[in-house]
Design a protein around this motif. Structure first.
Motif, mmCIF file in Angstrom:
data_model
loop_
_atom_site.group_PDB
_atom_site.id
_atom_site.type_symbol
_atom_site.label_atom_id
_atom_site.label_comp_id
_atom_site.label_asym_id
_atom_site.label_seq_id
_atom_site.Cartn_x
_atom_site.Cartn_y
_atom_site.Cartn_z
ATOM 1 N N ASP A 68 0.834 -1.207 0.000
ATOM 2 C CA ASP A 68 0.000 0.000 0.000
ATOM 3 C C ASP A 68 0.869 1.258 0.000
ATOM 4 O O ASP A 68 2.076 1.212 0.210
ATOM 5 N N GLU A 69 0.252 2.417 -0.242
ATOM 6 C CA GLU A 69 0.974 3.688 -0.376
ATOM 7 C C GLU A 69 1.701 4.072 0.915
ATOM 8 O O GLU A 69 2.814 4.580 0.889
ATOM 9 N N LYS A 70 1.065 3.806 2.056
ATOM 10 C CA LYS A 70 1.671 4.153 3.341
ATOM 11 C C LYS A 70 3.002 3.416 3.530
ATOM 12 O O LYS A 70 3.992 3.994 3.966
ATOM 13 N N ASN A 71 3.005 2.129 3.204
ATOM 14 C CA ASN A 71 4.226 1.342 3.355
ATOM 15 C C ASN A 71 5.266 1.691 2.300
ATOM 16 O O ASN A 71 6.463 1.577 2.553
ATOM 17 N N SER A 72 4.832 2.136 1.130
ATOM 18 C CA SER A 72 5.824 2.494 0.107
ATOM 19 C C SER A 72 6.604 3.734 0.542
ATOM 20 O O SER A 72 7.792 3.857 0.234
ATOM 21 N N LYS A 73 5.982 4.661 1.275
ATOM 22 C CA LYS A 73 6.701 5.813 1.814
ATOM 23 C C LYS A 73 7.725 5.364 2.852
ATOM 24 O O LYS A 73 8.851 5.863 2.885
ATOM 25 N N LYS A 74 7.323 4.416 3.670
ATOM 26 C CA LYS A 74 8.243 3.890 4.678
ATOM 27 C C LYS A 74 9.420 3.177 4.009
ATOM 28 O O LYS A 74 10.573 3.327 4.430
ATOM 29 N N CYS A 113 12.077 5.893 12.364
ATOM 30 C CA CYS A 113 11.452 5.400 13.599
ATOM 31 C C CYS A 113 10.111 6.082 13.833
ATOM 32 O O CYS A 113 9.141 5.433 14.237
ATOM 33 N N SER A 114 10.048 7.356 13.558
ATOM 34 C CA SER A 114 8.792 8.091 13.719
ATOM 35 C C SER A 114 7.733 7.560 12.763
ATOM 36 O O SER A 114 6.573 7.375 13.147
ATOM 37 N N MET A 115 8.127 7.298 11.536
ATOM 38 C CA MET A 115 7.190 6.759 10.544
ATOM 39 C C MET A 115 6.679 5.381 10.941
ATOM 40 O O MET A 115 5.543 5.019 10.646
ATOM 41 N N LEU A 116 7.532 4.612 11.615
ATOM 42 C CA LEU A 116 7.172 3.258 12.030
ATOM 43 C C LEU A 116 6.553 3.211 13.425
ATOM 44 O O LEU A 116 6.226 2.128 13.918
#
Length: 133
Positions: A68-74, A113-116
């Motif tokens: 998904d898009e959220k994980n592609s940014k990560k 870390c913040s993104m995760l």
């Protein structure tokens, strides 16, 4: 007069000899201390960067399964962190931007870390052992 010159000049001669001996001893001790200091701090830096790389590679593998898009940014942020670590000049202690690049890696690590939603200091509960840097 020559006999008295030796006596009169003895203090100056001994002062000069003592200075030269002290300078040689201090230089030797300084080199040894500098080597120990460099090895210690180099090991700490290597451990820190190795921890970041292991963290990034592990999360990269875990997030590969989700598209998904959220994980592609990560994943892009993790790729950036991995790239920064791989470009870090481990073998060049005279690299003039070593501290600057290390601070950039630390900043990127904190961003990831913040993104995760992970604490960047890895403290778990009330345990005394942690992986803080």
């Amino acid at each position: 007069a020559d006999l008295f010159d030796g006596i009169v000049m003895a203090e100056q001669r001994f002062h000069g000899e003592g200075y030269q001996e002290g300078l040689a001893e201090g230089s030797h001790a300084g080199i040894a201390e500098g080597r120990r200091y460099g090895a210690l701090h180099g090991a700490k830096m290597g451990s820190e960067i190795g921890c970041y790389l292991g963290f990034a590679l592990t999360w990269h593998c875990l997030l590969q399964k989700c598209t998904d898009e959220k994980n592609s940014k990560k994943i892009r942020a993790l790729d950036s962190l991995i790239g920064m670590i791989q470009k870090f000049p481990y073998e060049d202690p005279t690299y003039d931007k070593l501290q600057e690049d290390l601070e950039k890696i630390r900043g990127k690590f904190k961003q990831v870390c913040s993104m995760l939603n992970i604490q960047s200091d890895f403290r778990i509960g009330n345990e005394r052992s942690s992986l803080t840097f």
